[in-house]
Design an enzyme around this catalytic site. Structure first.
Site, PDB file in Angstrom:
ATOM      1  NE  ARG A 163      -3.634  -2.288   0.035  1.00  0.00           N
ATOM      2  CZ  ARG A 163      -3.147  -3.414  -0.505  1.00  0.00           C
ATOM      3  NH1 ARG A 163      -1.992  -3.411  -1.149  1.00  0.00           N
ATOM      4  NH2 ARG A 163      -3.829  -4.517  -0.456  1.00  0.00           N
ATOM      5  CB  SER A 241      -9.169  -1.997   4.109  1.00  0.00           C
ATOM      6  OG  SER A 241      -9.567  -3.239   3.592  1.00  0.00           O
ATOM      7  CD  GLU A 335      -6.130   0.623   2.078  1.00  0.00           C
ATOM      8  OE1 GLU A 335      -5.916  -0.393   2.760  1.00  0.00           O
ATOM      9  OE2 GLU A 335      -6.775   0.614   1.022  1.00  0.00           O
TER      10      GLU A 335
HETATM   11  C1  LIG Z   1     -15.721  -0.870  -1.601  1.00  0.00           C
HETATM   12  C2  LIG Z   1     -14.247  -0.583  -1.742  1.00  0.00           C
HETATM   13  C3  LIG Z   1     -13.336  -1.613  -1.889  1.00  0.00           C
HETATM   14  C4  LIG Z   1     -11.966  -1.354  -2.031  1.00  0.00           C
HETATM   15  N1  LIG Z   1     -11.108  -2.393  -2.158  1.00  0.00           N
HETATM   16  C5  LIG Z   1      -9.779  -2.163  -2.280  1.00  0.00           C
HETATM   17  C6  LIG Z   1      -8.865  -3.251  -2.404  1.00  0.00           C
HETATM   18  O1  LIG Z   1      -9.250  -4.412  -2.427  1.00  0.00           O
HETATM   19  N2  LIG Z   1      -7.547  -2.973  -2.516  1.00  0.00           N
HETATM   20  C7  LIG Z   1      -7.076  -1.687  -2.523  1.00  0.00           C
HETATM   21  O2  LIG Z   1      -5.859  -1.511  -2.639  1.00  0.00           O
HETATM   22  N3  LIG Z   1      -7.925  -0.635  -2.422  1.00  0.00           N
HETATM   23  C8  LIG Z   1      -9.257  -0.845  -2.302  1.00  0.00           C
HETATM   24  N4  LIG Z   1     -10.116   0.209  -2.163  1.00  0.00           N
HETATM   25  C9  LIG Z   1      -9.587   1.582  -2.138  1.00  0.00           C
HETATM   26  C10 LIG Z   1      -9.665   2.332  -3.492  1.00  0.00           C
HETATM   27  O3  LIG Z   1     -10.656   1.799  -4.321  1.00  0.00           O
HETATM   28  C11 LIG Z   1      -8.332   2.313  -4.244  1.00  0.00           C
HETATM   29  O4  LIG Z   1      -7.329   2.895  -3.469  1.00  0.00           O
HETATM   30  C12 LIG Z   1      -8.427   3.058  -5.584  1.00  0.00           C
HETATM   31  O5  LIG Z   1      -7.244   2.872  -6.322  1.00  0.00           O
HETATM   32  C13 LIG Z   1      -8.695   4.548  -5.415  1.00  0.00           C
HETATM   33  O6  LIG Z   1      -9.000   5.051  -6.699  1.00  0.00           O
HETATM   34  P1  LIG Z   1      -9.832   6.388  -6.910  1.00  0.00           P
HETATM   35  O7  LIG Z   1      -9.763   6.720  -8.355  1.00  0.00           O
HETATM   36  O8  LIG Z   1     -11.183   6.269  -6.330  1.00  0.00           O
HETATM   37  O9  LIG Z   1      -8.947   7.423  -6.089  1.00  0.00           O
HETATM   38  P2  LIG Z   1      -9.439   8.687  -5.256  1.00  0.00           P
HETATM   39  O10 LIG Z   1     -10.152   8.222  -4.034  1.00  0.00           O
HETATM   40  O11 LIG Z   1     -10.141   9.660  -6.126  1.00  0.00           O
HETATM   41  O12 LIG Z   1      -8.035   9.291  -4.813  1.00  0.00           O
HETATM   42  C14 LIG Z   1      -7.204   8.616  -3.890  1.00  0.00           C
HETATM   43  C15 LIG Z   1      -5.854   9.335  -3.822  1.00  0.00           C
HETATM   44  O13 LIG Z   1      -5.197   9.218  -5.076  1.00  0.00           O
HETATM   45  C16 LIG Z   1      -4.983  10.519  -5.632  1.00  0.00           C
HETATM   46  N5  LIG Z   1      -5.195  10.421  -7.084  1.00  0.00           N
HETATM   47  C17 LIG Z   1      -6.286   9.962  -7.738  1.00  0.00           C
HETATM   48  N6  LIG Z   1      -6.074   9.992  -9.065  1.00  0.00           N
HETATM   49  C18 LIG Z   1      -4.821  10.477  -9.245  1.00  0.00           C
HETATM   50  C19 LIG Z   1      -4.011  10.770 -10.382  1.00  0.00           C
HETATM   51  N7  LIG Z   1      -4.431  10.575 -11.630  1.00  0.00           N
HETATM   52  N8  LIG Z   1      -2.766  11.286 -10.168  1.00  0.00           N
HETATM   53  C20 LIG Z   1      -2.292  11.502  -8.911  1.00  0.00           C
HETATM   54  N9  LIG Z   1      -3.014  11.268  -7.812  1.00  0.00           N
HETATM   55  C21 LIG Z   1      -4.264  10.755  -7.980  1.00  0.00           C
HETATM   56  C22 LIG Z   1      -5.967  11.444  -4.953  1.00  0.00           C
HETATM   57  O14 LIG Z   1      -5.546  12.792  -4.961  1.00  0.00           O
HETATM   58  C23 LIG Z   1      -5.996  10.842  -3.568  1.00  0.00           C
HETATM   59  O15 LIG Z   1      -4.874  11.270  -2.828  1.00  0.00           O
HETATM   60  C24 LIG Z   1     -11.500  -0.012  -2.017  1.00  0.00           C
HETATM   61  C25 LIG Z   1     -12.427   1.029  -1.883  1.00  0.00           C
HETATM   62  C26 LIG Z   1     -13.786   0.756  -1.742  1.00  0.00           C
HETATM   63  C27 LIG Z   1     -14.763   1.887  -1.592  1.00  0.00           C
END
Ligand SMILES: Cc1cc2nc3c(=O)[nH]c(=O)nc-3n(C[C@H](O)[C@H](O)[C@H](O)COP(=O)(O)OP(=O)(O)OC[C@H]3O[C@@H](n4cnc5c(N)ncnc54)[C@H](O)[C@@H]3O)c2cc1C
Length: 343
Positions: A163, A241, A335
């Site tokens: 992570r 998580s 996280e």
């Molecule tokens: C139901 C559920 C299940 C999940 N399961 C998992 C899992 O199994 N494993 C896991 O690792 N994670 C999991 N996650 C967490 C999450 O989905 C991941 O971390 C995902 O990659 C976040 O993507 P996002 O586009 O929604 O990011 P956001 O929430 O929009 O952003 C997260 C961070 O990344 C930054 N960011 C986003 N896009 C960019 C970009 N293009 N350039 C630079 N920075 C950027 C944002 O500024 C922020 O700091 C889960 C979440 C949920 C709600």
């Protein structure tokens, strides 16, 4: 002005002072460059699935990444070197996995059902069921806000860990423009590295199974834990998580808790086990009608039952973190990324 509550899977947050939706790479870079030139705070937003935003919202510009494009280096047919596929940051992660499975691209099938956009996946090196994106990322192309230029980081230079990445270690500096994955081709997935998934597939750990079966089994396992988004199910109004699994000295692991050896000689233990055994079971808070509670399906997910504020969620998170610390002397670390608030 759009409200971050409508753009986060927790459905928490508040208004943004300004909002730009970038549908091309040029718009994305321009939006960040202009804000940086004027000293305006920037929040780069993907799918909002790993964000906890303050109730007051964000006092700057939210740059929503909505770029698109999936470009493989081989079109159809099988190449012995596998396929290199470059994917724009704004593409949906799970749509990419679905399409990879359909096209016989191997290596990300166990990461089915993770919400959010491709550009966010390298940030915390997303992982699940024995796979992590770092295993298939060849390179990450970014806009460097400090050096004012486009840079490409090979996987080996991306500082990937559990992570973790160099992008997470230096928050906000790198805007991911696209990610290139190196995937093999075939019908069998990579060897299954996670016992629960192996059981679901009816194979032994270390064996392989068809990628389509891996995807379907993972989606089933995740759905049972409330880890696939479903607007009608409050157990999925979460950021996944909430705490990472702590990595500690062997001696610090409580008796009976899982312990997975790490390359540095320490061990990773289970945050879910610690939370459960410190007295917080699934659904903690639900009976009292609390607006924020633990998911009834998963101890690690903190959820909004519909009327929660970020303050409610953080107070639950503090209660759990402090309870685990008091019981076991282990400090849990969040996280999701906290924006304008802290634990
Ligand atoms: C139901 C559920 C299940 C999940 N399961 C998992 C899992 O199994 N494993 C896991 O690792 N994670 C999991 N996650 C967490 C999450 O989905 C991941 O971390 C995902 O990659 C976040 O993507 P996002 O586009 O929604 O990011 P956001 O929430 O929009 O952003 C997260 C961070 O990344 C930054 N960011 C986003 N896009 C960019 C970009 N293009 N350039 C630079 N920075 C950027 C944002 O500024 C922020 O700091 C889960 C979440 C949920 C709600």
């Amino acid at each position: 002005m759009p409200d971050l509550r409508d753009h986060t899977t927790l459905r928490l947050g508040g208004p943004a002072a300004r909002w730009v939706t970038a549908t091309t790479e040029a718009e994305l870079v321009e939006a960040v460059l202009a804000a940086d030139a004027s000293g305006e705070p920037v929040l780069v937003l993907g799918g909002g699935s790993n964000l906890v935003v303050a109730d007051d919202g964000f006092p700057g510009v939210v740059v929503e990444v909505a770029t698109s494009g999936v470009v493989p280096d081989v079109e159809d047919g099988v190449s012995c070197g596998g396929v290199m596929v470059t994917v724009a940051a704004g593409e949906s992660w799970d749509a990419l996995v679905a399409s990879a499975v359909e096209r016989g691209w191997v290596g990300i099938e166990a990461l089915s059902g993770i919400p959010g956009a491709v550009g966010a996946t390298p940030i915390q090196n997303v992982g699940a069921y024995g796979q992590e994106v770092s295993q298939t990322i060849a390179s990450v192309r970014v806009w460097d806000r400090r050096l004012h230029g486009v840079r490409t980081f090979a996987s080996a230079d991306s500082g990937f860990g559990y992570r973790h990445s160099r992008f997470k270690a230096d928050p906000g500096r790198h805007v991911v423009l696209d990610v290139t994955f190196q995937l093999s081709q075939g019908t069998l997935g990579t060897s299954v590295g996670y016992a629960e998934l192996a059981r679901g597939l009816g194979v032994e750990v270390g064996e392989r199974a068809p990628i389509a079966d891996v995807r379907e089994t993972v989606l089933g396992l995740r759905a049972r834990k409330g880890m696939v988004l479903d607007a009608a199910d409050h157990d999925t109004w979460s950021a996944g998580s909430f705490f990472t699994n702590p990595v500690v000295d062997t001696a610090a692991v409580p008796e009976g808790a899982p312990a997975w050896e790490q390359p540095d000689g320490r061990v990773k233990t289970s945050a879910a086990w610690l939370i459960e055994h410190a007295g917080f079971s699934k659904g903690y808070g639900l009976e009292q009608g609390a607006p924020a509670s633990l998911s009834s399906k998963h101890t690690l997910a903190l959820t909004n039952r519909g009327g929660a504020t970020t303050a409610d969620l953080l107070s639950l998170a503090r209660e759990i973190r402090d309870g685990v610390e008091a019981a076991y002397g282990i400090g849990l670390v969040n996280e999701p990324v906290l924006v304008g608030c802290q634990l």
